[in-house]
Design an enzyme around this catalytic site. Sequence first.
Site, PDB file in Angstrom:
ATOM      1  N   ALA A  10      21.056  13.425  78.715  1.00  0.00           N
ATOM      2  CA  ALA A  10      22.190  13.636  78.746  1.00  0.00           C
ATOM      3  C   ALA A  10      23.128  14.466  77.542  1.00  0.00           C
ATOM      4  O   ALA A  10      24.200  14.840  77.546  1.00  0.00           O
ATOM      5  CB  ALA A  10      23.122  12.690  79.038  1.00  0.00           C
ATOM      6  N   VAL A  61      12.423   8.477  77.000  1.00  0.00           N
ATOM      7  CA  VAL A  61      11.834   8.293  78.439  1.00  0.00           C
ATOM      8  C   VAL A  61      10.228   8.050  78.231  1.00  0.00           C
ATOM      9  O   VAL A  61       9.801   7.677  79.242  1.00  0.00           O
ATOM     10  CB  VAL A  61      12.208   9.244  79.372  1.00  0.00           C
ATOM     11  CG1 VAL A  61      14.063   9.290  79.825  1.00  0.00           C
ATOM     12  CG2 VAL A  61      11.850  10.854  79.219  1.00  0.00           C
ATOM     13  N   SER A 140      11.948  22.582  88.928  1.00  0.00           N
ATOM     14  CA  SER A 140      12.165  23.950  88.118  1.00  0.00           C
ATOM     15  C   SER A 140      11.559  24.894  89.370  1.00  0.00           C
ATOM     16  O   SER A 140      10.678  24.390  90.099  1.00  0.00           O
ATOM     17  CB  SER A 140      11.195  24.249  87.176  1.00  0.00           C
ATOM     18  OG  SER A 140      11.163  25.411  86.640  1.00  0.00           O
ATOM     19  N   TYR A 153       3.175  23.420  81.766  1.00  0.00           N
ATOM     20  CA  TYR A 153       4.896  23.292  82.359  1.00  0.00           C
ATOM     21  C   TYR A 153       4.931  23.324  83.839  1.00  0.00           C
ATOM     22  O   TYR A 153       5.271  22.387  84.551  1.00  0.00           O
ATOM     23  CB  TYR A 153       5.571  24.111  81.697  1.00  0.00           C
ATOM     24  CG  TYR A 153       7.108  24.012  82.068  1.00  0.00           C
ATOM     25  CD1 TYR A 153       7.750  22.933  81.875  1.00  0.00           C
ATOM     26  CD2 TYR A 153       7.567  24.906  82.946  1.00  0.00           C
ATOM     27  CE1 TYR A 153       8.831  22.852  82.034  1.00  0.00           C
ATOM     28  CE2 TYR A 153       8.910  24.929  83.270  1.00  0.00           C
ATOM     29  CZ  TYR A 153       9.813  23.719  82.931  1.00  0.00           C
ATOM     30  OH  TYR A 153      10.969  23.590  83.488  1.00  0.00           O
TER      31      TYR A 153
END
Length: 254
Positions: A10, A61, A140, A153
Amino acid sequence: MKGTILITGATSGFGEACAMRFAREGYHLIITGRRQERLDALKEQLEKESGIQVLPLCFDVRDKAATQAAITSLTGAWREIDVLVNNAGLALSLTPIDEGDTDDWDTMLDTNVKGLLYVSKALIPLLKARGKGHIINIGSTAAKHVYAKGNVYCASKSAVDALSQGMRIDLLPYGIKVTAIHPGAAETEFSLVRFKGDQGKADDVYKGFTPLSGDDVADIVFYCSTLPKHVCINDLVVTPTAQANAYYVHKTNI
């Protein structure tokens, strides 16, 4: 009280924009990230501007134990989470697979895939106990179309796509919605992180067209999360008008 939203990653980009969007609408927020000073600054700003309550949780995370401990630490009304926005993620470098840095691979897979899993696993019992909730996974266009030098990715975001579908099926009996939102080119810190601080390379990505902004994606996240109880957007791909998919972008005046 409208509800409580938990947003990972965030402190910048889509995550920060989502926090601001939900705050303006009166939702209380649990914001997570790795940078305590940014979390504290965002908490102060949101509480001052919107009059909501904000709980910052500083953890990575990628750290399974820290993630579980952070969620376990929630007490009282903070356990009544309505929406989880799994936003934490990144890309590192843009190289052919045989030239890839294995440390970069580990960071992307540990953050984009395992991090999403760790947060979701820790939080899902709270949603199941309430018989409702919504998980929004930020993917994405790279999940839909692999592009040159994007290899790992793209693989990580393809995993997010598959995991979102799996979550939707497995959580169906519990009234929990799952949505995957797949943004295309968006001008946030994404490219600056990918190119490890090279501002020139990052700026070049967005020359010749108008990319998405963090606010654009935050508006979409908010829309998906505020639909009627019986309506769930499962999968959504959004790009700038100048972009057809992860590969094709029409640039002008460059």
